[in-house]
Design a protein around this motif. Sequence first.
Motif, mmCIF file in Angstrom:
data_model
loop_
_atom_site.group_PDB
_atom_site.id
_atom_site.type_symbol
_atom_site.label_atom_id
_atom_site.label_comp_id
_atom_site.label_asym_id
_atom_site.label_seq_id
_atom_site.Cartn_x
_atom_site.Cartn_y
_atom_site.Cartn_z
ATOM 1 N N GLN A 2 0.842 -1.181 0.000
ATOM 2 C CA GLN A 2 0.000 0.000 0.000
ATOM 3 C C GLN A 2 0.886 1.243 0.000
ATOM 4 O O GLN A 2 1.713 1.414 0.875
ATOM 5 N N ARG A 3 0.702 2.071 -0.987
ATOM 6 C CA ARG A 3 1.467 3.314 -1.083
ATOM 7 C C ARG A 3 0.626 4.469 -0.565
ATOM 8 O O ARG A 3 -0.586 4.435 -0.622
ATOM 9 N N THR A 4 1.287 5.511 -0.090
ATOM 10 C CA THR A 4 0.569 6.676 0.413
ATOM 11 C C THR A 4 -0.049 7.440 -0.753
ATOM 12 O O THR A 4 0.373 7.307 -1.902
ATOM 13 N N LEU A 5 -1.023 8.273 -0.441
ATOM 14 C CA LEU A 5 -1.680 9.073 -1.464
ATOM 15 C C LEU A 5 -0.677 9.990 -2.155
ATOM 16 O O LEU A 5 -0.696 10.133 -3.382
ATOM 17 N N MET A 31 -6.739 12.597 -11.986
ATOM 18 C CA MET A 31 -6.307 12.499 -10.591
ATOM 19 C C MET A 31 -5.241 13.551 -10.291
ATOM 20 O O MET A 31 -5.244 14.170 -9.222
ATOM 21 N N ALA A 32 -4.323 13.775 -11.232
ATOM 22 C CA ALA A 32 -3.285 14.795 -11.038
ATOM 23 C C ALA A 32 -3.910 16.183 -10.930
ATOM 24 O O ALA A 32 -3.491 17.001 -10.109
ATOM 25 N N PRO A 42 -9.587 11.269 -2.825
ATOM 26 C CA PRO A 42 -10.110 10.276 -3.772
ATOM 27 C C PRO A 42 -11.033 9.287 -3.057
ATOM 28 O O PRO A 42 -10.895 9.043 -1.854
ATOM 29 N N THR A 43 -11.946 8.710 -3.830
ATOM 30 C CA THR A 43 -12.797 7.656 -3.299
ATOM 31 C C THR A 43 -11.961 6.387 -3.154
ATOM 32 O O THR A 43 -10.843 6.292 -3.695
ATOM 33 N N GLN A 44 -12.511 5.400 -2.479
ATOM 34 C CA GLN A 44 -11.798 4.135 -2.320
ATOM 35 C C GLN A 44 -11.558 3.480 -3.681
ATOM 36 O O GLN A 44 -10.494 2.911 -3.931
ATOM 37 N N LYS A 45 -12.526 3.587 -4.567
ATOM 38 C CA LYS A 45 -12.385 3.013 -5.905
ATOM 39 C C LYS A 45 -11.261 3.696 -6.683
ATOM 40 O O LYS A 45 -10.474 3.041 -7.375
ATOM 41 N N GLN A 51 -3.547 2.613 -7.010
ATOM 42 C CA GLN A 51 -2.629 1.597 -6.460
ATOM 43 C C GLN A 51 -2.251 0.591 -7.541
ATOM 44 O O GLN A 51 -1.080 0.244 -7.708
ATOM 45 N N GLY A 52 -3.244 0.124 -8.293
ATOM 46 C CA GLY A 52 -2.981 -0.849 -9.348
ATOM 47 C C GLY A 52 -2.115 -0.293 -10.468
ATOM 48 O O GLY A 52 -1.215 -0.974 -10.965
ATOM 49 N N MET A 53 -2.379 0.945 -10.854
ATOM 50 C CA MET A 53 -1.604 1.550 -11.939
ATOM 51 C C MET A 53 -0.153 1.761 -11.529
ATOM 52 O O MET A 53 0.767 1.476 -12.308
#
Length: 76
Positions: A2-5, A31-32, A42-45, A51-53
Motif C-alpha cells: 500500500q502506497r501513500t496518497l 487524478m493529477a 479520492p474515493t476508495q475506488k 494503487q494498481g496503476m
Amino acid sequence: MQRTLEHLLFYMPRLSRTAGSAWERQFAANMARRARWKNWNPTQKQLDAMQGMVASLFDEDAQDVIEIEKEGSSAA
C-alpha cells in the motif's frame, strides 16, 4: 504494498503520458488535476485504481533486472 496518497499522486503525471490505455491516461490526468483542488480526497475506488496503476508501473520496471549467477554456483 500500500502506497501513500502522496506517492500515488507523484506518479499520476507520468502515467497520464505513458499508461497503456486511453482510459488509464485520462484517469491519471484527472487524478493529477484533482489533487490540486482544496479538500479533495479520492474515493476508495479511485485509490484502488491508482494503487494498481502504480504497482504495474513498478512491475514493468522490475522485468528489466538481469540476475547474475555467482561464480562457483552449480545449477545441477
